[in-house]
Write a protein that holds these residues in place. Sequence first.
Motif, PDB file in Angstrom:
ATOM      1  N   LYS A 180       0.823  -1.189   0.000  1.00 41.34           N
ATOM      2  CA  LYS A 180       0.000   0.000   0.000  1.00 41.34           C
ATOM      3  C   LYS A 180       0.869   1.256   0.000  1.00 41.34           C
ATOM      4  O   LYS A 180       0.461   2.292  -0.512  1.00 41.34           O
ATOM      5  CB  LYS A 180      -0.862  -0.021   1.267  1.00 41.34           C
ATOM      6  N   THR A 181       2.047   1.148   0.609  1.00 36.19           N
ATOM      7  CA  THR A 181       2.856   2.345   0.799  1.00 36.19           C
ATOM      8  C   THR A 181       3.995   2.467  -0.202  1.00 36.19           C
ATOM      9  O   THR A 181       4.296   3.560  -0.664  1.00 36.19           O
ATOM     10  CB  THR A 181       3.454   2.356   2.219  1.00 36.19           C
ATOM     11  N   THR A 182       4.615   1.358  -0.557  1.00 38.32           N
ATOM     12  CA  THR A 182       5.799   1.427  -1.391  1.00 38.32           C
ATOM     13  C   THR A 182       5.524   0.826  -2.747  1.00 38.32           C
ATOM     14  O   THR A 182       4.978  -0.269  -2.839  1.00 38.32           O
ATOM     15  CB  THR A 182       6.962   0.637  -0.749  1.00 38.32           C
ATOM     16  N   GLU A 183       5.914   1.528  -3.762  1.00 33.98           N
ATOM     17  CA  GLU A 183       5.730   0.986  -5.094  1.00 33.98           C
ATOM     18  C   GLU A 183       6.868   0.026  -5.399  1.00 33.98           C
ATOM     19  O   GLU A 183       8.036   0.403  -5.307  1.00 33.98           O
ATOM     20  CB  GLU A 183       5.707   2.118  -6.103  1.00 33.98           C
ATOM     21  N   PRO A 184       6.556  -1.203  -5.769  1.00 31.27           N
ATOM     22  CA  PRO A 184       7.643  -2.149  -6.040  1.00 31.27           C
ATOM     23  C   PRO A 184       8.332  -1.809  -7.361  1.00 31.27           C
ATOM     24  O   PRO A 184       7.664  -1.524  -8.349  1.00 31.27           O
ATOM     25  CB  PRO A 184       6.920  -3.493  -6.122  1.00 31.27           C
ATOM     26  N   PRO A 185       9.656  -1.792  -7.398  1.00 32.11           N
ATOM     27  CA  PRO A 185      10.356  -1.514  -8.654  1.00 32.11           C
ATOM     28  C   PRO A 185      10.326  -2.742  -9.563  1.00 32.11           C
ATOM     29  O   PRO A 185      10.166  -3.869  -9.086  1.00 32.11           O
ATOM     30  CB  PRO A 185      11.780  -1.207  -8.202  1.00 32.11           C
ATOM     31  N   LEU A 186      10.481  -2.501 -10.851  1.00 29.90           N
ATOM     32  CA  LEU A 186      10.540  -3.618 -11.800  1.00 29.90           C
ATOM     33  C   LEU A 186      11.968  -4.147 -11.791  1.00 29.90           C
ATOM     34  O   LEU A 186      12.876  -3.516 -12.329  1.00 29.90           O
ATOM     35  CB  LEU A 186      10.154  -3.133 -13.195  1.00 29.90           C
ATOM     36  N   ILE A 187      12.199  -5.273 -11.135  1.00 28.58           N
ATOM     37  CA  ILE A 187      13.561  -5.800 -11.060  1.00 28.58           C
ATOM     38  C   ILE A 187      13.632  -7.204 -11.634  1.00 28.58           C
ATOM     39  O   ILE A 187      12.643  -7.933 -11.644  1.00 28.58           O
ATOM     40  CB  ILE A 187      14.100  -5.830  -9.604  1.00 28.58           C
ATOM     41  N   GLU A 188      14.816  -7.552 -12.061  1.00 27.45           N
ATOM     42  CA  GLU A 188      15.000  -8.862 -12.662  1.00 27.45           C
ATOM     43  C   GLU A 188      15.237  -9.881 -11.548  1.00 27.45           C
ATOM     44  O   GLU A 188      16.306  -9.932 -10.957  1.00 27.45           O
ATOM     45  CB  GLU A 188      16.191  -8.837 -13.616  1.00 27.45           C
ATOM     46  N   LEU A 189      14.205 -10.670 -11.278  1.00 24.81           N
ATOM     47  CA  LEU A 189      14.339 -11.640 -10.199  1.00 24.81           C
ATOM     48  C   LEU A 189      14.989 -12.914 -10.704  1.00 24.81           C
ATOM     49  O   LEU A 189      15.631 -13.637  -9.972  1.00 24.81           O
ATOM     50  CB  LEU A 189      12.967 -11.967  -9.618  1.00 24.81           C
ATOM     51  N   ARG A 190      14.770 -13.192 -11.944  1.00 23.15           N
ATOM     52  CA  ARG A 190      15.327 -14.405 -12.537  1.00 23.15           C
ATOM     53  C   ARG A 190      15.800 -13.972 -13.908  1.00 23.15           C
ATOM     54  O   ARG A 190      15.195 -13.080 -14.497  1.00 23.15           O
ATOM     55  CB  ARG A 190      14.194 -15.416 -12.658  1.00 23.15           C
ATOM     56  N   PRO A 191      16.883 -14.547 -14.439  1.00 24.01           N
ATOM     57  CA  PRO A 191      17.338 -14.093 -15.761  1.00 24.01           C
ATOM     58  C   PRO A 191      16.191 -14.145 -16.751  1.00 24.01           C
ATOM     59  O   PRO A 191      15.549 -15.185 -16.895  1.00 24.01           O
ATOM     60  CB  PRO A 191      18.426 -15.092 -16.131  1.00 24.01           C
ATOM     61  N   GLY A 192      15.936 -13.041 -17.405  1.00 20.37           N
ATOM     62  CA  GLY A 192      14.877 -13.014 -18.405  1.00 20.37           C
ATOM     63  C   GLY A 192      13.491 -12.815 -17.826  1.00 20.37           C
ATOM     64  O   GLY A 192      12.508 -12.989 -18.520  1.00 20.37           O
ATOM     65  N   GLN A 193      13.379 -12.466 -16.557  1.00 16.11           N
ATOM     66  CA  GLN A 193      12.053 -12.247 -15.989  1.00 16.11           C
ATOM     67  C   GLN A 193      12.095 -11.091 -14.995  1.00 16.11           C
ATOM     68  O   GLN A 193      12.625 -11.225 -13.894  1.00 16.11           O
ATOM     69  CB  GLN A 193      11.545 -13.520 -15.306  1.00 16.11           C
ATOM     70  N   GLN A 194      11.530  -9.960 -15.414  1.00 13.53           N
ATOM     71  CA  GLN A 194      11.484  -8.791 -14.551  1.00 13.53           C
ATOM     72  C   GLN A 194      10.096  -8.676 -13.948  1.00 13.53           C
ATOM     73  O   GLN A 194       9.100  -8.793 -14.665  1.00 13.53           O
ATOM     74  CB  GLN A 194      11.765  -7.526 -15.358  1.00 13.53           C
ATOM     75  N   VAL A 195      10.023  -8.416 -12.673  1.00  8.87           N
ATOM     76  CA  VAL A 195       8.739  -8.358 -11.993  1.00  8.87           C
ATOM     77  C   VAL A 195       8.714  -7.180 -11.036  1.00  8.87           C
ATOM     78  O   VAL A 195       9.726  -6.865 -10.411  1.00  8.87           O
ATOM     79  CB  VAL A 195       8.489  -9.653 -11.184  1.00  8.87           C
ATOM     80  N   ALA A 196       7.561  -6.541 -10.941  1.00  9.16           N
ATOM     81  CA  ALA A 196       7.394  -5.483  -9.959  1.00  9.16           C
ATOM     82  C   ALA A 196       6.401  -5.949  -8.915  1.00  9.16           C
ATOM     83  O   ALA A 196       5.195  -5.756  -9.071  1.00  9.16           O
ATOM     84  CB  ALA A 196       6.900  -4.216 -10.633  1.00  9.16           C
ATOM     85  N   CYS A 197       6.891  -6.631  -7.900  1.00 10.22           N
ATOM     86  CA  CYS A 197       5.986  -7.139  -6.876  1.00 10.22           C
ATOM     87  C   CYS A 197       6.747  -7.380  -5.585  1.00 10.22           C
ATOM     88  O   CYS A 197       7.883  -7.820  -5.599  1.00 10.22           O
ATOM     89  CB  CYS A 197       5.339  -8.436  -7.352  1.00 10.22           C
TER      90      CYS A 197
END
Lengths: 498, 365
Positions: free
Chosen positions: A333-350
């Motif tokens: 609710k407070t912080t916007e998740p950045p779009l980061i590469e959690l796994r090679p070839g997969q970026q997620v904002a969560c």
Amino acid sequence: MSDDEKAVKIPAQADGPTEQGATLTEDAAPGEVLLKVTGLQKHFPIKKGLLQRQVGAVHAVDGIDFEVRSGETLGVVGESGCGKSTMGRLITRLLEPTAGKIEFQGKDITHLGVSGMRPLRRDVQMIFQDPYSSLNPRHTIGTIVGAPFKLQGVEPEGGIKKEVQRLLSVVGLNPEHYNRYPHEFSGGQRQRIGIARALALNPRLVVADEPVSALDVSIQAQVVNLLDDLQQELGLTYVIIAHDLSVVRHVSDRIAVMYLGKIVELADRDLLYKSPMHPYTKALMSAVPIPDPRRKNAKSERILLKGDVPSPISPPSGCRFHTRCWKATEVCKTTEPPLIELRPGQQVACHHPENFADQAPQDTVLLTVAKEAAELVADEVLAESAETSAALAAEVAETASEPTASTEAEAEADEAAESAEAVEPAEPAKVEVAEPVEPVTPAKAEAAEAAVAEAAEAAGAAESAKAAKGESAESAESAASAEATDAAGSEGQESNGK
Amino acid sequence: MTELSKSGAAVGEPTPASPAPTAFLEVRDLKVHFPTDDGLVKSVDGLSFQLEKGKTLGIVGESGSGKSVTSLGIMGLHTAGQYGKRKAQISGEIWLDGTELLSADPDHVRKLRGREMAMIFQDPLSALHPYYTIGQQIVEAYRIHHDVDKKTAKRRAVEMLDRVGIPQPDKRVDSYPHEFSGGMRQRAMIAMSLVNNPELLIADEPTTALDVTVQAQILDLIRDLQKEFGSAVIVITHDLGVVAELADDILVMYGGRCVERGPADKVFYEPRHPYTWGLLGSMPRLDRDQQERLIPVKGSPPSLINIPSGCAFNPRCPYADLPKDNVTRTVRPELSEVGSRHWAACHLGAEQRERIWTEEIAPKL
């Protein structure tokens, strides 16, 4: 079979040259960055009253970053109103961006004027959704497809007429129909005319906005195959915007999922469809009706989202999906998740991705909206996702602790390979780790909890180590886990290739 | 009458002379033709099917195959010269619960419409009246068939809005259609069509205008409501995914005719018509491994003014040359039984089709 080969091939392509900032050659080789978008925004003002004062803005596109590499197809999916079409019009510069930067072949085109864009129009073309309104009814097919040559002052070899007829036959139309009018053609044929026009100047990048959604199923397949063939023959790069997830999966190499003006997940096709990380992606995919009557009552697999997409005039704070997400906690609710590469070839904002380690494990108290949303999600789904993320948390904790111990990325090769096997993306492993007792809360079984704590500790260690080096703590935290998985993942691919 | 017996007999149904069908809804040799300046448009050209209470029939086909015309025909909405001075020409029989609708008194059909049979339209924004509140429209639909005062009717409207999952129904009942989102409008329309507990519900592309996540909500709603009310449902769509979710039986239409009809399972797993094969091959699927290539149907749908002679599908059919004597181009195939409760209209031999499906088509899907 060939599916496996592809799975290996595509990440390899994605690994291509990473020195994005460096000057690019005029002719982008396959795999090089053709289009780079950073922080792109488009706000449409809302004006009211006699003085037309601006009272607000529709945040159609609100800060997105992505790249399109030469020769690939980037699919963009999302529900209506998520800003995908606006994005398409921004990168073709049919609209003026509010903020951000668009680079095409290394050249900044963000604020180029009409005349500045003109030479680039040869390289960037668009295919429109509605084949009925995108062709001028008073012009013949020959004039329509030949217009780009006239506008650009290009005299093709053998004359415009000959070239237009060649293009018509390339897209599967009869060249003798040169003098006919659009109304004499069916929807599928008109879409082919639109494609021929887009191809006239031999573009590098073709942006297709819902190219098949106005067509019947059997015709849709013809056009999808045509786009496919043309890409192979002419080495085109596509950005395909569509709302139909099965069509997007069929045509794309990489896929961006948009929600309320943001990219929530950007991943290689196979990764995205096999193990989506963002809850929204997961919900979106589970909502697609499967043409298989035997699964008719498999309602349990479906994630129903509560309510409607919020208004883009005042999008929710923090993560924009938190109002409908069944995993939302205070941090969402407070912080916007950045779009980061959690796994090679997969970026997620969560903050709390599916199929992966929790990014904010300390935050476990669900919001009330999330509890309501969770009621709509079948217990099986929650149990399964809790299980997989618990297992992954454990593994990531393991891998994360290693690099920090042995000065970052210099993890032992064989150790990395070992863990790579564990983090193997395709099968998020139902390891015997945890039997989820309480599926609703992200707090998993004891074993998992311990692992999570370990992960937090490891991250904390990295943080302090980095802080000592005088680097920012925030980047360190993500870097530690990202690098760990990165090393592991690429190792895994290599061994896979063998 | 002599005309009617043709397809009726082939399907193994009772001849139209015996007018007491056992099924809840039975359509026999329905033809809907529209005279135009260019010629006679044969939108529906000999369609027969039955539907039992509590069951769902899915009608699938491309645009212009006659799906919607069929549904409007059942509702009796084609008559009154809507198409300029020239009326639609309708023949055949439609039996609803023992009553033949086409020959019935229009006033009687009017009483049935809304009460016995109701319809959900594709585009809720144009199907709802922009000038009246949602509540007023539902109340009107209810009071036409029930002799109750406005208050009771409004209570009923609130109840229905609640049932279809509209939040704060007592407040939203006074909203206008434009204040609702697409999904909520579709819910409101479902509430309106169910307010009289109809026995037959026709949903014409109920989710085409909606996003996937909303579509999933609406499909669930339709399924739950059907269980609750036990009505017969006809779902008309071009999306095979939607029919697979909802339908017990599937009817595939092409060029105004039924080319294949049978239980959903059979139509998906043992289809016996090349057009059905084409539909299945054209569709990218999420539940399977990535297909290398889609297998489209070549060409485009036929003009309903000049339906190709012989089998309407012959210009697009890859197997049109297999049967002897050019029969596909001269003789119109009738539906013939290819399995229990499973019919297909094709000149190819049944064994031949089975072989082509199992050996050539199915492995590629």
